[in-house]
Design a protein around this motif. Structure first.
Motif, PDB file in Angstrom:
ATOM      1  N   LYS A   9       0.844  -1.287   0.016  1.00  0.00           N
ATOM      2  CA  LYS A   9       0.082  -0.045   0.007  1.00  0.00           C
ATOM      3  C   LYS A   9       0.928   1.214   0.230  1.00  0.00           C
ATOM      4  O   LYS A   9       0.508   2.125   0.680  1.00  0.00           O
ATOM      5  CB  LYS A   9      -1.120   0.146   1.384  1.00  0.00           C
ATOM      6  N   SER A  51      -2.138   3.836  -4.029  1.00  0.00           N
ATOM      7  CA  SER A  51      -2.318   3.740  -2.283  1.00  0.00           C
ATOM      8  C   SER A  51      -3.458   4.470  -1.796  1.00  0.00           C
ATOM      9  O   SER A  51      -4.090   4.055  -0.771  1.00  0.00           O
ATOM     10  CB  SER A  51      -0.935   4.057  -1.854  1.00  0.00           C
ATOM     11  N   ASP A  85      -1.302  -2.411  -6.700  1.00  0.00           N
ATOM     12  CA  ASP A  85      -0.399  -1.497  -5.864  1.00  0.00           C
ATOM     13  C   ASP A  85       0.992  -2.293  -6.018  1.00  0.00           C
ATOM     14  O   ASP A  85       1.967  -1.566  -5.933  1.00  0.00           O
ATOM     15  CB  ASP A  85      -0.981  -1.472  -4.480  1.00  0.00           C
TER      16      ASP A  85
END
Lengths: 229, 259
Positions: free
Chosen positions: B87, B93, B117
């Motif tokens: 993340k 994110s 991600d």
């Protein structure tokens, strides 16, 4: 082997339209929706790349040029999964006719042209069932290109396939890119049983064929929202 | 016991005499790398000179403490490091954070969002750093992502295909801490349990404490299952931090030596 929604026992039916930009498929799906609504069908329309949350990341990625073939593929798969799990599947469970302007085949064609391994891309989408009917609007490449390029639009970076370094001229890049996608569509046509529509024909002619095909393959009576009295 | 200590002290001056002849900074040996599956289109693994070291474990297992100790040690011995984690991509994110707050995404979507991600960091942080010869320390990797999804009933072959884009790390260390220990460590630090780390979305229990214990036990099982497939090192994380980091250093020294 993947199965269709009908084969999986869903009460609803999914109809997908595929084709190049400028093939006229969006016009056709719009006319189709009108007709189905007038027939009293419970109908829902879903567009490629339209889930709200994912859209913010996609547009940021495209604007800032952050996307690679892998992340481009994954972010579109995320968008698709979001619509699939939250909209398409529940609506199909509820007996809707769902119209999709582009389905998994768009990803299969585009991502492979961008260099992603075909089996990897197909694996990503393996959670999705096949449409009950897939119309492929097949126009001559030059016709599709002319419909888009005649207005000299500002082509977006990814739309023109500029990330592939095919040409420094966006219009030339777009031509080559669309040509390659067209080849991918043709290669998939038999495998996935696309219903070919001659997109060079008159709009009414095409729509007539589409409606006839739907009547023949999907009994419309089952999808009307009329109360059972 | 005493005899051994004596030997060590006797050996010490001799060893330090040798040290002056050794290079001050040791260049790690290059070992061949590969992806789990098809990898990233166009990426040449032969150009990846650095090392990818992964530390896995639940929140409270001591991951960040261990990673900062490793960074200090590695940089002290002359290796450039880069820290990555889940993340943390520029691409998604923020959106991922938002989605978690609202708890609005279903499991396949969330799984693919996390994969996006991960891929963004793989291509824009991990691979470039490895090409430049960095020691990349990953605070969690695909194993956590896979374990979370497995616990939520996702298909294992599907996950395997998805993470075919990931590079096989040079070392993977799973800090194993029992759920009972974890809950104590989390409270010592935060005084509150995290919704996702308690697996509240799974409906295991309405009681957050119970849910945390059940969820962490499921995660531990999933990691053990993954360990059988991927063969990473399970390290007892319940010992004092110093003991754990000594073990990690030993393992990483072996990696640097190309063993």
């Amino acid at each position: 082997m993947k199965r269709t929604f009908a084969e999986l026992g869903f009460p609803g039916r999914l109809i997908a339209v595929e084709g190049l930009d400028g093939s006229g498929k969006s016009t056709q799906v719009h006319l189709l929706k009108r007709w189905l609504e007038q027939q009293g069908c419970k109908v829902f329309f879903s567009e490629w790349n339209s889930s709200a949350l994912v859209k913010s990341a996609t547009s940021k990625g495209k604007k800032q040029n952050l996307l690679t073939p892998t992340t481009f593929s994954l972010i579109h798969a995320t968008d698709f999964a979001d619509r699939y799990e939250r909209q398409l599947v529940p609506l199909l469970r509820a007996g809707y006719v769902v119209l999709c302007d582009r389905y998994i085949f768009t990803a299969f064609a585009r991502d492979v042209v961008r260099g992603c391994p075909p089996d990897w891309v197909r694996g990503l989408y393996s959670f999705a069932a096949l449409p009950d009917i897939t119309f492929f609007f097949r126009a001559d490449l030059e016709v599709s290109l002319a419909r888009i390029l005649d207005n000299r639009p500002v082509l977006k970076h990814h739309e023109a396939g500029m990330d592939l370094n095919l040409s420094t001229d966006p219009y030339e890049s777009f031509r080559i890119f669309q040509g390659r996608i067209f080849e991918q569509y043709l290669a998939m046509s038999t495998e996935f049983g696309f219903t070919l529509v001659d997109a060079n024909a008159r709009i009414e002619e095409q729509q007539g064929l589409v409606r006839k095909m739907i009547r023949a393959r999907i009994g419309l009576d089952r999808f009307t929202a009329r109360p059972l009295v | 016991m005493r005899a051994r200590t004596r030997t060590r002290t006797q050996a010490a001056p001799r060893r330090s005499a040798v040290v002056t002849h050794e290079p001050i900074v040791v260049v790690p040996s290059t070992t061949p790398k590969r992806f789990f599956g098809r990898g990233i289109p166009g990426e040449e693994v032969a150009k990846l000179n650095g090392k990818l070291i992964v530390v896995e474990g639940a929140d409270g297992s001591g991951r960040s403490t261990q990673i900062s100790r490793l960074v200090e040690w590695l940089e002290g011995t002359g290796h450039a490091t880069l820290q990555v984690g889940l993340k943390r991509s520029t691409l998604v994110s923020e959106e991922l954070e938002q989605a978690q707050h609202g708890n609005i995404l279903s499991r396949t979507t969330l799984s693919l969002f996390y994969a996006t991600d991960f891929a963004d960091q793989m291509e824009n942080a991990i691979l470039p750093a490895l090409r430049a010869g960095f020691m990349v320390l990953a605070d969690r990797y695909i194993y956590t992502l896979m374990a979370r999804d497995l616990v939520r009933g996702m298909d294992e072959p599907w996950l395997k295909n998805l993470y075919g884009i990931a590079l096989v790390p040079d070392a993977v260390i799973y800090l194993d801490v029992s759920p009972e220990q974890l809950v104590q460590r989390v409270f010592a630090k935060n005084q509150a349990l995290d919704y996702w780390e308690s697996g509240m979305d799974l409906g295991l229990s309405r009681d957050m404490f119970d849910s945390f214990l059940k969820y962490q036990a499921l995660m531990r099982d999933a990691f053990r299952r993954l360990q059988k497939t991927y063969g990473f090192a399970i390290v007892d994380g319940e010992r004092p931090a110093g003991e754990v980091s000594d073990e990690l250093k030993e393992k990483i020294e072996a990696v640097l030596a190309g063993r």
